[in-house]
Write a protein that holds these residues in place. Structure first.
Motif, PDB file in Angstrom:
ATOM      1  N   UNK A   1       0.852  -1.195   0.000  1.00 26.60           N
ATOM      2  CA  UNK A   1       0.000   0.000   0.000  1.00 26.60           C
ATOM      3  C   UNK A   1       0.884   1.240   0.000  1.00 26.60           C
ATOM      4  N   UNK A   2       0.270   2.323  -0.364  1.00 30.61           N
ATOM      5  CA  UNK A   2       0.960   3.611  -0.249  1.00 30.61           C
ATOM      6  C   UNK A   2       0.848   4.077   1.206  1.00 30.61           C
ATOM      7  N   UNK A   3       1.864   4.726   1.709  1.00 31.70           N
ATOM      8  CA  UNK A   3       1.786   5.324   3.052  1.00 31.70           C
ATOM      9  C   UNK A   3       1.966   4.307   4.157  1.00 31.70           C
ATOM     10  N   UNK A   4       1.025   4.323   5.119  1.00 34.32           N
ATOM     11  CA  UNK A   4       1.110   3.473   6.312  1.00 34.32           C
ATOM     12  C   UNK A   4       1.073   1.992   5.957  1.00 34.32           C
ATOM     13  N   UNK A   5       1.812   1.169   6.712  1.00 30.61           N
ATOM     14  CA  UNK A   5       1.739  -0.278   6.466  1.00 30.61           C
ATOM     15  C   UNK A   5       0.330  -0.800   6.766  1.00 30.61           C
ATOM     16  N   UNK A   6      -0.149  -1.727   5.949  1.00 30.67           N
ATOM     17  CA  UNK A   6      -1.453  -2.363   6.143  1.00 30.67           C
ATOM     18  C   UNK A   6      -1.259  -3.876   6.096  1.00 30.67           C
ATOM     19  N   UNK A   7      -2.193  -4.579   6.711  1.00 33.24           N
ATOM     20  CA  UNK A   7      -2.104  -6.033   6.801  1.00 33.24           C
ATOM     21  C   UNK A   7      -3.474  -6.633   6.536  1.00 33.24           C
TER      22      UNK A   7
END
Length: 147
Positions: free
Chosen positions: A51-57
């Motif tokens: 993803x762009x920006x913050x890490x996502x899970x």
């Protein structure tokens, strides 16, 4: 499936539940009580998303534990971060559902149907889940409207 996995403390808000399951209220209360009194016995399992920006899970295993943490107002949760394809994630989720003591049959049906839809044959599903070949074939027959 990648073998690189480690436990990280990740923000609860950065986790997406891809295949949410309905949960019995009483069982959910038991999970919350257990987590509140004993802590998390085993971390949830997630896979990192691009993803762009913050890490996502994406959540792979542990929806009940994740929701218990949310209900208790926790902002972070221990998680095993796996490097897995969507197919591997689906199989890991199904295996955990099979292992759960009080799994709901409808969840198993849904997961087997998902694996069939991804092109897995009966032998693959039986081998990967530990279910018998006859069981997998029977479930699939029911799902396809047979008897």
């Amino acid at each position: 499936m990648g073998s690189a996995q480690c436990i990280e403390i990740i923000p609860v808000g950065a986790i997406d539940v891809v295949n949410p399951r309905a949960r019995n209220r009483r069982i959910f209360k038991e999970i919350v009580t257990s987590v509140a009194e004993l802590g998390l016995k085993r971390p949830i399992t997630v896979k990192r998303k691009v993803c762009e920006g913050e890490p996502r899970y994406d959540l792979v295993c542990g929806q009940g534990r994740l929701e218990a943490y949310q209900a208790l107002g926790q902002r972070e949760i221990p998680a095993v971060v796996v490097d897995a394809t969507n197919e591997d994630s689906a199989i890991m989720s199904l295996v955990e559902n099979c292992a759960r003591r009080q799994h709901r049959a409808i969840d198993l049906l849904h997961d087997i149907e998902g694996l069939r839809g991804r092109g897995y044959d009966f032998d693959d599903i039986a081998r990967k889940t530990g279910l018998s070949l006859e069981y997998v074939k029977g479930v699939t027959s029911l799902l396809e409207g047979g008897g």
